[in-house]
Motif scaffolding. Sequence first.
Motif, PDB file in Angstrom:
ATOM      1  N   ALA A  99       0.833  -1.205   0.000  1.00  0.00           N
ATOM      2  CA  ALA A  99       0.000   0.000   0.000  1.00  0.00           C
ATOM      3  C   ALA A  99       0.866   1.252   0.000  1.00  0.00           C
ATOM      4  O   ALA A  99       0.582   2.226  -0.696  1.00  0.00           O
ATOM      5  N   ARG A 156       1.167   4.073  -2.931  1.00  0.00           N
ATOM      6  CA  ARG A 156       0.900   5.497  -2.707  1.00  0.00           C
ATOM      7  C   ARG A 156       1.892   6.391  -3.427  1.00  0.00           C
ATOM      8  O   ARG A 156       1.573   7.499  -3.821  1.00  0.00           O
ATOM      9  N   VAL A 175     -14.099  13.557  -3.807  1.00  0.00           N
ATOM     10  CA  VAL A 175     -13.328  12.341  -3.537  1.00  0.00           C
ATOM     11  C   VAL A 175     -14.249  11.292  -2.932  1.00  0.00           C
ATOM     12  O   VAL A 175     -14.249  10.131  -3.331  1.00  0.00           O
ATOM     13  N   ASN A 176     -15.062  11.732  -1.995  1.00  0.00           N
ATOM     14  CA  ASN A 176     -15.988  10.827  -1.326  1.00  0.00           C
ATOM     15  C   ASN A 176     -16.933  10.157  -2.314  1.00  0.00           C
ATOM     16  O   ASN A 176     -17.312   9.002  -2.148  1.00  0.00           O
ATOM     17  N   GLY A 232     -16.215   9.229  -5.175  1.00  0.00           N
ATOM     18  CA  GLY A 232     -15.530   8.239  -5.984  1.00  0.00           C
ATOM     19  C   GLY A 232     -14.591   8.793  -7.033  1.00  0.00           C
ATOM     20  O   GLY A 232     -13.981   8.035  -7.771  1.00  0.00           O
ATOM     21  N   ALA A 233     -14.467  10.130  -7.114  1.00  0.00           N
ATOM     22  CA  ALA A 233     -13.521  10.692  -8.074  1.00  0.00           C
ATOM     23  C   ALA A 233     -12.132  10.687  -7.435  1.00  0.00           C
ATOM     24  O   ALA A 233     -11.978  11.123  -6.296  1.00  0.00           O
ATOM     25  N   ARG A 245     -14.471  11.317   9.753  1.00  0.00           N
ATOM     26  CA  ARG A 245     -13.512  11.513   8.667  1.00  0.00           C
ATOM     27  C   ARG A 245     -12.583  10.318   8.526  1.00  0.00           C
ATOM     28  O   ARG A 245     -12.103  10.027   7.427  1.00  0.00           O
ATOM     29  N   ALA A 256     -14.585   7.853   6.563  1.00  0.00           N
ATOM     30  CA  ALA A 256     -14.626   8.236   5.148  1.00  0.00           C
ATOM     31  C   ALA A 256     -13.263   8.080   4.481  1.00  0.00           C
ATOM     32  O   ALA A 256     -13.158   8.054   3.263  1.00  0.00           O
ATOM     33  N   PHE A 277     -10.634  10.233   4.962  1.00  0.00           N
ATOM     34  CA  PHE A 277      -9.912  11.497   4.788  1.00  0.00           C
ATOM     35  C   PHE A 277      -8.771  11.628   5.778  1.00  0.00           C
ATOM     36  O   PHE A 277      -7.924  12.502   5.668  1.00  0.00           O
ATOM     37  N   HIS A 289      -6.418   0.742   4.511  1.00  0.00           N
ATOM     38  CA  HIS A 289      -5.530   1.223   3.452  1.00  0.00           C
ATOM     39  C   HIS A 289      -6.282   1.672   2.213  1.00  0.00           C
ATOM     40  O   HIS A 289      -5.673   2.071   1.223  1.00  0.00           O
ATOM     41  N   PRO A 306      -8.031   4.082  -0.103  1.00  0.00           N
ATOM     42  CA  PRO A 306      -8.119   5.545  -0.198  1.00  0.00           C
ATOM     43  C   PRO A 306      -9.584   5.994  -0.221  1.00  0.00           C
ATOM     44  O   PRO A 306     -10.467   5.209  -0.594  1.00  0.00           O
ATOM     45  N   PRO A 307      -9.834   7.242   0.163  1.00  0.00           N
ATOM     46  CA  PRO A 307     -11.217   7.696   0.352  1.00  0.00           C
ATOM     47  C   PRO A 307     -12.088   7.528  -0.884  1.00  0.00           C
ATOM     48  O   PRO A 307     -13.275   7.226  -0.758  1.00  0.00           O
ATOM     49  N   HIS A 308     -11.504   7.708  -2.071  1.00  0.00           N
ATOM     50  CA  HIS A 308     -12.378   7.650  -3.240  1.00  0.00           C
ATOM     51  C   HIS A 308     -12.774   6.227  -3.608  1.00  0.00           C
ATOM     52  O   HIS A 308     -13.593   6.021  -4.496  1.00  0.00           O
ATOM     53  N   THR A 311     -18.330   5.372   0.502  1.00  0.00           N
ATOM     54  CA  THR A 311     -19.156   5.969   1.537  1.00  0.00           C
ATOM     55  C   THR A 311     -19.807   7.199   0.917  1.00  0.00           C
ATOM     56  O   THR A 311     -19.304   7.751  -0.040  1.00  0.00           O
TER      57      THR A 311
END
Lengths: 565, 362
Positions: free
Chosen positions: A16, A20, A468-469, A471-472, B48, B51, B53, B70, B72-74, B78
């Motif tokens: 992971a 990143r 972002v939340n 899904g982008a 957060r 989610a 963040f 691990h 990522p938020p996107h 959620t």
Amino acid sequence: MSTATRSEDPTGRLGAVLGRLFDFWPMVTVAALGLTTLLLLLPVYNIIGLSFSGTEAGRSLFDNYAMFFSEPYYYRSLINSFIVSISATILALLVGIPAAYFVSRYNIWARSLIKTVVVLTFVSPPFIGSYSWVILLGRSGVLTRFFAEYGISLPSIYGAPGIIFVFTLQYFPFVFLLVSSGLKSIDQSVEDAARNLGSGEFATFMKVIAPLLLPSITTAALLVFVAAFTDLGTPLILGEKFRVLPLLIYGEFVNDFGGQPVLASTLSVLLLAVTTAALLLQRWLSARFSHATAAIRPLTMQEPPPLKRMLAAGYVYLLMAIAILPLVNIVISSFLKANGPVLTAELSLENYRRIAGTLARPLWNTILFTSTATLACAVIGTLIAYIIVRRPGRISALLDTIVMFSYAVPGIVLGVGLVVTYHYPPFALTGTALILIMAYFIRRLPFSVRASVSALQQLSRDTEEASVNLGAGPAATFARVTVPLLSMAILSGVLLTWSNTIRELSATLILQSGSTITVSIEIFNEVVNGNFGVASALGSILILLTFLPLILLFTLMGKNEEALV
Amino acid sequence: MTTSVTIDSVTKRFGDTTAVDAVSFDIAKGEFFTLLGSSGCGKTTLLRMIAGFMRQTSGHIRFGGKVIDHVPPHQRNTGMVFQNYAIFPHLTVFDNIAYGLRARRRGKAEIEREVKRMLELVRLGHLAHRRPRELSGGQQQRVVLARAMVIQPDVLLMDEPLSNLDTEMRMHLRAEIRSLQRQVGVTTIYVTHDQEEALLMSDRIAVMSRGRVEQLDVPHRIYAEPQTLFVAGFIGENNLLPGTVLGREADGGAIIELAGGGRLRGASTTTGDGRACIVSIRPQDIDIADASNGTELSLSGTVGDIQFLGGAVKLMVDIGADKPLTVALPGRRDMAMPTLGSALRLSVPPHAVRTFQPEVGA
Ligand SMILES: Nc1ncnc2c1ncn2[C@@H]1O[C@H](COP(=O)(O)OP(=O)(O)OP(=O)(O)O)[C@@H](O)[C@H]1O
Ligand SMILES: [Mg+2]
């Protein structure tokens, strides 16, 4: 729960972490660091290295500097630079502060016209102002001859006094604009309190207003100082035997061409040291003086008694008339028939006819280089601003510092650095369009970054997080949410960058070659050859190109003149 | 009951401050779960982290049993509803709602259908092509709700979604959000500092204080059976009075003496004999005692103040302690209204009396 245990074990975590590194923003950060290192740090590093080197064996590290400080021919130039820059700074303050105060506080007539004149003066290319003054006040200048007929001999425009005069007129708008905006942040209650305690207007200004203006005044003073200290065009045109540091760098660079510009590098390092110190001083001062509070009720417009109003207006009009004179002169003389350096009183389009055949290439070059650099500034500047604002940390602070360092690097120093770094194969970039675009880009980058940074700081983070939340990913969010929301700021940044880049001379003088000639170089060449008429026609075109984006900025985007500083 | 979200001893530290302190709980599929607590107790921080963040300092978060630490938020799927809406100002209502589906590269027809369905659900069909700045605050919040729900998130996260709205709109949207959530059946974590909102809307509530979960239970138990002094003081109106447990009766009930000398029976007291404690009694659990029924275990005092609130009457009764005891009587047509300064005997049913350890240093 096989998935659960898998992602909790160390290899999963390592994967992971490695993953990143290839995420969008880490990659952009690395790319931005790489780019700024290549275009800014490496050139500066190379000229510093060169300044400590020599061709002969057995020399000590400081030989070049030792020579500089022992030979009057060299060290005089440094002293001269300080003399003209400090004088111009003081004069610009003395001229600019009252003007800003009168225009901001007194209801004198035609205030928007006055602001227009300030803007025009501010963005017009300095070297055009210089040679325009030669047309007016040179040995066979229009005004010189006019007054000579009456037996009056005007002071010479050449040498130190002329340079100081032109710098003062060219750079007092820094003072005017910054002090005007400083005045807006002072609350009326401050003045009322002082007046109530029995201070007269002048005493109130000196004791209460001026101290509150100190952040604006010091910032303006250091900006004027740096601009005057690093300007090459004006001393090149007006200096004659009076040599300042940038002039010497240019001279040595041209002399050394082909070999290693050791001496030019040494001089560049000295110039850079002064500008860096000035920049650091400005940062320190503005941190110290930052008692900036937004005024609840800004200083109001006063109605002074008629005589006072007239005197104030008279002063401002006179200043503006002198400041705008060189521009008016350029435009007028571009339509006059020229006889070598002497312009006749006969109207004609001959100058434009003469440039018509040769204009295409420099014009195309200028527009191409400027547009490319502007675009690069907008894209990369916004990306960097995002990293600085949204991903704070040590690496982003480092990036911020590198970008801001670019403020301190004068155009001529950057030019020398880029040549030193990229002259030889495998790059061999000297004389290419790319090296000019690189120079324009890195010089304007801090302005673009700063504009986007302040816009981003006002943008709630939630909107991007919502994206972002939903899904982008990071890149998609930047493109679909951040950029659209910043579009106005980016666009006004583009207009400013364009208008500032198109008139660049110092770096261009070092970096251009025949095939990459720009309008500003063409003007410069015509001036040197004494073809003032042609130079004026070209100058008028350049002035037009500089102003067009600003007209858009002020009219369509509703910005005011303070956006310039 | 299938578990939808698991919080497994999650801790978040910012330098020296611990914003979230070893919090654990499970949320069932379709549950409306509320994090309730005063400002700064770590609700937003926890949300957060869920989610994505923010990354927790330690502990794990699982969705449907899978560790997502691990992710990522996107990629967490959620749906978040922000306090200040976070609507995309440059997109129309339709495009706002379609945003998540487009990010998931759904087909055009599907997007059209789903967004339309969602617009009907939140009753904004007629505003589909408006810009956000042409909408009221309540309408914007409904757009944001639709935008978060249309992607069928594993969990819907709402951070004080109603706090920027006026009271009337807030009341209205509370009911609307709750009924939408039931219709759609989406697992929801709702953050609020408004206890009325929490009690009204939630299946279960986690009351938080200083980064910890103080009590996790269904609303009426949170109200009726606070487990900690904090919860007793935080939820609803309460009398919190210092007292001492004197001893126990045969049935296990404790005899408690309040400051001022009044004595009470408490049914479910765990405080040890002879120990100081804080006694909690809800104002509406206190009655005026019949003169005939004068046991020695009742409180007596004088009426210091009377507040007539229509449906209820509040008496401030001075029982000799530092603070008066608040008594709430139902305001009935034929009630005997006490008079100011009159002496009263009060009775409290033993099961309404709870005791807590006095908080050290608080
Ligand atoms: N990025 C941060 N850096 C440092 N401290 C933080 C940060 N975010 C939150 N905190 C601290 O963590 C604690 C919890 O904050 P949080 O925002 O989660 O509270 P909250 O319960 O949402 O409060 P509110 O009801 O006011 O929104 C606070 O003490 C806050 O100061
Ligand atoms: Mg919060």
